[in-house]
Design an enzyme around this catalytic site. Structure first.
Site, PDB file in Angstrom:
ATOM      1  N   ASP A 178      48.460  86.717  34.815  1.00  0.00           N
ATOM      2  CA  ASP A 178      47.304  86.541  35.692  1.00  0.00           C
ATOM      3  C   ASP A 178      47.288  85.108  36.198  1.00  0.00           C
ATOM      4  O   ASP A 178      48.041  84.262  35.703  1.00  0.00           O
ATOM      5  CB  ASP A 178      45.983  86.948  35.023  1.00  0.00           C
ATOM      6  CG  ASP A 178      45.654  86.162  33.762  1.00  0.00           C
ATOM      7  OD1 ASP A 178      46.512  85.387  33.288  1.00  0.00           O
ATOM      8  OD2 ASP A 178      44.542  86.312  33.244  1.00  0.00           O
ATOM      9  N   TYR A 226      46.521  81.140  37.137  1.00  0.00           N
ATOM     10  CA  TYR A 226      46.011  79.993  36.382  1.00  0.00           C
ATOM     11  C   TYR A 226      44.490  79.981  36.479  1.00  0.00           C
ATOM     12  O   TYR A 226      43.915  80.279  37.530  1.00  0.00           O
ATOM     13  CB  TYR A 226      46.555  78.692  36.961  1.00  0.00           C
ATOM     14  CG  TYR A 226      48.052  78.514  36.831  1.00  0.00           C
ATOM     15  CD1 TYR A 226      48.684  78.564  35.588  1.00  0.00           C
ATOM     16  CD2 TYR A 226      48.839  78.249  37.955  1.00  0.00           C
ATOM     17  CE1 TYR A 226      50.057  78.373  35.470  1.00  0.00           C
ATOM     18  CE2 TYR A 226      50.213  78.054  37.844  1.00  0.00           C
ATOM     19  CZ  TYR A 226      50.816  78.118  36.601  1.00  0.00           C
ATOM     20  OH  TYR A 226      52.170  77.931  36.493  1.00  0.00           O
ATOM     21  N   PHE A 267      52.637  81.397  39.149  1.00  0.00           N
ATOM     22  CA  PHE A 267      53.221  80.203  38.531  1.00  0.00           C
ATOM     23  C   PHE A 267      53.153  78.955  39.403  1.00  0.00           C
ATOM     24  O   PHE A 267      53.455  77.858  38.930  1.00  0.00           O
ATOM     25  CB  PHE A 267      54.676  80.449  38.095  1.00  0.00           C
ATOM     26  CG  PHE A 267      54.816  81.503  37.041  1.00  0.00           C
ATOM     27  CD1 PHE A 267      54.451  81.251  35.730  1.00  0.00           C
ATOM     28  CD2 PHE A 267      55.294  82.762  37.367  1.00  0.00           C
ATOM     29  CE1 PHE A 267      54.559  82.231  34.749  1.00  0.00           C
ATOM     30  CE2 PHE A 267      55.417  83.747  36.389  1.00  0.00           C
ATOM     31  CZ  PHE A 267      55.051  83.481  35.076  1.00  0.00           C
ATOM     32  N   HIS A 326      57.419  85.049  28.148  1.00  0.00           N
ATOM     33  CA  HIS A 326      56.677  84.239  29.120  1.00  0.00           C
ATOM     34  C   HIS A 326      57.040  82.762  28.934  1.00  0.00           C
ATOM     35  O   HIS A 326      57.317  82.326  27.812  1.00  0.00           O
ATOM     36  CB  HIS A 326      55.174  84.444  28.901  1.00  0.00           C
ATOM     37  CG  HIS A 326      54.322  83.963  30.019  1.00  0.00           C
ATOM     38  ND1 HIS A 326      53.906  82.651  30.122  1.00  0.00           N
ATOM     39  CD2 HIS A 326      53.792  84.608  31.092  1.00  0.00           C
ATOM     40  CE1 HIS A 326      53.160  82.511  31.198  1.00  0.00           C
ATOM     41  NE2 HIS A 326      53.083  83.680  31.804  1.00  0.00           N
TER      42      HIS A 326
END
Length: 249
Positions: free
Chosen positions: A91, A93, A104, A214
């Site tokens: 999801d 930031y 990202f 991740h």
């Protein structure tokens, strides 16, 4: 007081935000293309939830990220026909000023979050691009055909995962299925548990699926570091006669 929404108004606020080449794909899981109303109760629930969250934020409540105007930015930067790589995260930031509608990525002038710093560390190890001095904006990737997508497209400030299980997952399922259906060789990078759950949707053998942990500091050492995603993407593209991605930012 929380505003109410009828079905037509709920779909109407969202549809114009989506770039035209992508609307048919979104419509398959969200609204009827003739009546422009939600196609199911779950679609209605998502559209209503997101509309209310943004309305509350814009009335002085908890901010929602990315800002409404950047909600579908990833889809403005690359059309469905031009997607060569899908980079799937979890999801957005949830810090102020960070999310810009590209997974990202953060805008120039904003400090790179820990996950992005780890991405740049792996990039340096993999393809030799120095992490030091890199722009935190991944917009150059998007403009080469990298769809920077999250499994959940919105989040409340300071509350990671706060918009999970509200319906965005069905939307991103539909996007992935549509891209998987094409025969254009495509690489799907699935980073983290939420993204890796989507692997079962990707059945077309014309494509390459690369999954890893991740890049978060909590998991990067369990398999993200050393996964060599950048070189693997370009090796696959070269094997199919397609231009490499320039991974510099």
């Amino acid at each position: 007081m929380t505003p109410s929404y009828d079905s037509s108004a709920t779909a109407a606020w969202l549809e114009p935000l989506i770039p035209a080449p992508w609307r048919e794909i979104f419509a398959r899981v969200l609204w009827d293309t003739e009546t422009h109303t939600p196609i199911s109760e779950s679609a209605m629930a998502l559209l209503t939830f997101v509309a209310r969250e943004y309305a509350a934020a814009e009335a002085g409540g908890v901010p929602i990220y990315p800002p409404r105007a950047q909600l579908f930015r990833a889809f403005y930067e690359v059309s469905p026909d031009d997607v060569r790589v899908v980079l799937l995260g979890q999801d957005p930031y949830h810090g102020a000023g960070q999310a810009e509608g590209l997974s990202f990525s953060v805008p120039d002038g904003i400090k790179a979050p820990p996950s992005l710093r780890n991405i740049f560390k792996e990039r340096e190890t993999d393809v030799g691009i120095p992490a030091a001095g890199a722009s935190p904006s991944l917009l150059p990737w998007a403009r080469q055909g990298v769809l920077l997508l999250n499994t959940t497209l919105t989040v409340r400030q300071g509350e990671a995962g706060s918009h999970r299980k509200q319906g965005w997952e069905r939307v991103t399922d539909g996007i992935l299925r549509a891209l998987d259906f094409r025969d254009t060789p495509t690489v799907f990078l699935l980073w983290g548990a939420d993204a890796r759950k989507k692997k079962a949707l990707l059945q077309n053998t014309a494509h390459l699926v690369i999954e890893s942990e991740h890049p978060s500091p909590l998991s990067a050492y369990r398999g993200f570091f050393g996964s060599q995603p950048f070189s693997k993407v370009n090796e696959f593209l070269a094997a199919h006669g397609l231009p490499a991605i320039c991974w510099e930012t």
